[in-house]
Design an enzyme around this catalytic site. Sequence first.
Site, PDB file in Angstrom:
ATOM      1  CD  GLU A   1      -2.786   1.276   2.409  1.00 29.15           C
ATOM      2  OE1 GLU A   1      -2.773   0.389   3.270  1.00 29.15           O
ATOM      3  OE2 GLU A   1      -3.485   2.297   2.471  1.00 29.15           O
TER       4      GLU A   1
ATOM      5  NE  ARG B   1       2.820  -8.203   9.725  1.00 27.75           N
ATOM      6  CZ  ARG B   1       2.817  -7.084   8.973  1.00 27.75           C
ATOM      7  NH1 ARG B   1       3.853  -6.297   8.935  1.00 27.75           N
ATOM      8  NH2 ARG B   1       1.756  -6.747   8.300  1.00 27.75           N
TER       9      ARG B   1
ATOM     10  CE  LYS C   1       3.482   0.286   4.799  1.00 27.02           C
ATOM     11  NZ  LYS C   1       2.335   0.006   3.921  1.00 27.02           N
TER      12      LYS C   1
HETATM   13  P1  ATP Z   1      -0.099  -1.660   6.767  1.00 26.50           P
HETATM   14  O1  ATP Z   1      -0.973  -2.618   6.006  1.00 26.50           O
HETATM   15  O2  ATP Z   1      -0.354  -1.589   8.216  1.00 26.50           O
HETATM   16  O3  ATP Z   1       0.020  -0.323   6.133  1.00 26.50           O
HETATM   17  P2  ATP Z   1       1.993  -3.434   5.996  1.00 26.50           P
HETATM   18  O4  ATP Z   1       3.319  -3.566   6.632  1.00 26.50           O
HETATM   19  O5  ATP Z   1       1.110  -4.605   5.929  1.00 26.50           O
HETATM   20  O6  ATP Z   1       1.356  -2.227   6.729  1.00 26.50           O
HETATM   21  P3  ATP Z   1       1.745  -3.244   3.136  1.00 26.50           P
HETATM   22  O7  ATP Z   1       2.129  -2.145   2.233  1.00 26.50           O
HETATM   23  O8  ATP Z   1       0.335  -3.659   3.161  1.00 26.50           O
HETATM   24  O9  ATP Z   1       2.223  -2.826   4.582  1.00 26.50           O
HETATM   25  O10 ATP Z   1       2.689  -4.488   2.865  1.00 26.50           O
HETATM   26  C1  ATP Z   1       2.929  -5.001   1.574  1.00 26.50           C
HETATM   27  C2  ATP Z   1       3.236  -6.454   1.667  1.00 26.50           C
HETATM   28  O11 ATP Z   1       4.374  -6.667   2.483  1.00 26.50           O
HETATM   29  C3  ATP Z   1       2.095  -7.216   2.291  1.00 26.50           C
HETATM   30  O12 ATP Z   1       1.872  -8.389   1.528  1.00 26.50           O
HETATM   31  C4  ATP Z   1       2.592  -7.556   3.659  1.00 26.50           C
HETATM   32  O13 ATP Z   1       2.071  -8.777   4.115  1.00 26.50           O
HETATM   33  C5  ATP Z   1       4.093  -7.642   3.453  1.00 26.50           C
HETATM   34  N1  ATP Z   1       4.809  -7.325   4.682  1.00 26.50           N
HETATM   35  C6  ATP Z   1       4.689  -6.221   5.437  1.00 26.50           C
HETATM   36  N2  ATP Z   1       5.476  -6.284   6.523  1.00 26.50           N
HETATM   37  C7  ATP Z   1       6.117  -7.469   6.463  1.00 26.50           C
HETATM   38  C8  ATP Z   1       7.072  -8.136   7.293  1.00 26.50           C
HETATM   39  N3  ATP Z   1       7.518  -7.573   8.422  1.00 26.50           N
HETATM   40  N4  ATP Z   1       7.510  -9.349   6.902  1.00 26.50           N
HETATM   41  C9  ATP Z   1       7.061  -9.898   5.765  1.00 26.50           C
HETATM   42  N5  ATP Z   1       6.181  -9.342   4.940  1.00 26.50           N
HETATM   43  C10 ATP Z   1       5.699  -8.135   5.278  1.00 26.50           C
HETATM   44 MG    MG Z   2      -0.918  -4.419   4.797  1.00 24.80          MG
END
Ligand code: ATP
Ligand code: MG
Length: 576
Positions: free
Chosen positions: A36, A279, A289
């Site tokens: 995102e 994760r 974030k």
């Molecule tokens: P949010 O959704 O709270 O803004 P997010 O960390 O999930 O934060 P995204 O931009 O949705 O951010 O993440 C993009 C992709 O990266 C998603 O598929 C998410 O599952 C993956 N991702 C995010 N953080 C991690 C992590 N610490 N380890 C592995 N994959 C991650």
């Molecule tokens: Mg996310």
Amino acid sequence: MTIETPTSSNFIRQIITEDVAAGKHGSRVITRFPPEPNGYLHLGHAKSICLNFGVARDFGGVCHLRFDDTNPGKEDIEYVEAIKDDVRWLGFEWDELRHASDYFEVFYLCGQKLIRDGKAFVCDLSAEQQREYRGTLTEPGRNSPWRDRSVTENLDLFTRMRAGEFADGTRTLRAKIDMGSGNINLRDPTLYRIRKVSHQNTGDAWPIYPMYDFAHSISDAVEGITHSLCTLEFEDHRPLYDWCIREVDLSNHPELVQPLIDAGLHTVVSTPQQIEFSRGNLNYTVMSKRKLIALVQDGLVDGWDDPRMPTLSGARRRGYPPAAIRAFWQRVGVSKQISVIDYSVLEGCVREELDAAAPRRFAVLDPLRLVITNLPDDHAEALTFPNHPKNESFGTRNVAFGRELWIERDDFMEVPPKGFHRLVPGGEVRLRGAGIVKCSDVQKDAEGNLIEVRCTLDPDSRQGMAGADRKVKGTIHWVSARDAAAATVHLYDRLFDTADPDDETDGKTYRDHLNPDSRRTVRGYVEAGLAEIGAEQPVQFERLGYFVADRIEHAPGRPVFNRVVTLRDSYVKPAR
Ligand code: ATP
Ligand code: MG
């Protein structure tokens, strides 16, 4: 030169291997990385990037970069550009660049289809009422009083929602699933909400926006994704993901993707399979974030690419080689086990990569003048050194040597502790590659501060002479005072002084745990040639650590280096 750890298998690769063998998804594996654009990517995202792009590469498939941009307001084009740069920097290239907002028309058609099939309805409950009706983990929810609206009425209301007739929050489109489900995600979840907010891609074209689960599952299906790899928090959403894919049934309803074909987007629909993994977590940092944005916005760091930030742009500026980040996640592996990896494991990967990739150089960061009294004032000599102790292909270089040198202040002690093997009054030390010097006396300023050590060089200890191999206990590095270039050097350390900055049980937040010593800036001297080195080039300053010419501040003739990592894992918790 980079060392790439060979890919080892994991449970996801095993599933895909079996699926491919069984011909489950046709001929090609298609994955996606779906950020995102509401912040910069961090080291945790790199785990997902390496997994998705790595799987596609190793199975002869493709990986898409898809911006999950269904949440206008928090999203920004700055983030879109930064994410693209970071993915490329990590060493990956997408086959297709997509935006969930490319599919807004499709989502809308899918919403209408669900209404026609009796699988969705327009609900007039407010957000608060919906929460009340939803029930709890232990109590079932109750049906919305609007659940049994006719298809005609639903279609009419949905059309008017789309036309912008209703105010934000007054109506939603909801799936009609099961308010009694043990899985709260299936209790008639919201598919669309009204939000009259401009979108960075579609402007004011849409007053309604799809919810994540609905948009994400259909985006996957529209792109022909075969394996939708996501983190564990989506496990409970999988039944809804599967419900959306099944009920929308794109494979039997090509009319739903017609807008994409009309727009010239390559479209092959699929029935994607969601697989969750844990994760990636690291200690001594935060990766939410929300917290990263706060660090930047509140000026607690110098921006998203501050070399102390766990962002990929921060890691880049710090001098972490992308190959080290890939090797790190490779080593950690992919599973459903929740764990926190010690930051030193990542630093170990950085050292390993830089040990192989970084040429050796001399630099003095806390300079003390050393004068060799038995050399003439104009003594000028070029000494030849190998650029890498283990790899001859790095070649050699000449380093200027003369009567006045800079050495590290802590390589000399007037009153040495026991076991100090470097320079002391009356003692001897080897100047790396130049010979053995003996300290004859020292010079002090009016306040009694040491400003200079004076030595004699043993001519018989010089290269090629009979005494060249004479043993002395210590060897120190140096640069020629006349020839070396002055340089700014940022000495970075961990941003937080505690292993778990997210832990607030002691009443302190991550902000209270910022390490005040996480950046020190010094003026030192480096070999003259380093003034002309290219930005982002790594070097090892012998005995000091790995450094990189700063991506932004470094310029020819005005060298600026960042310490990437020390030579050894000497991390000591900062005292506070
Ligand atoms: P949010 O959704 O709270 O803004 P997010 O960390 O999930 O934060 P995204 O931009 O949705 O951010 O993440 C993009 C992709 O990266 C998603 O598929 C998410 O599952 C993956 N991702 C995010 N953080 C991690 C992590 N610490 N380890 C592995 N994959 C991650
Ligand atoms: Mg996310």
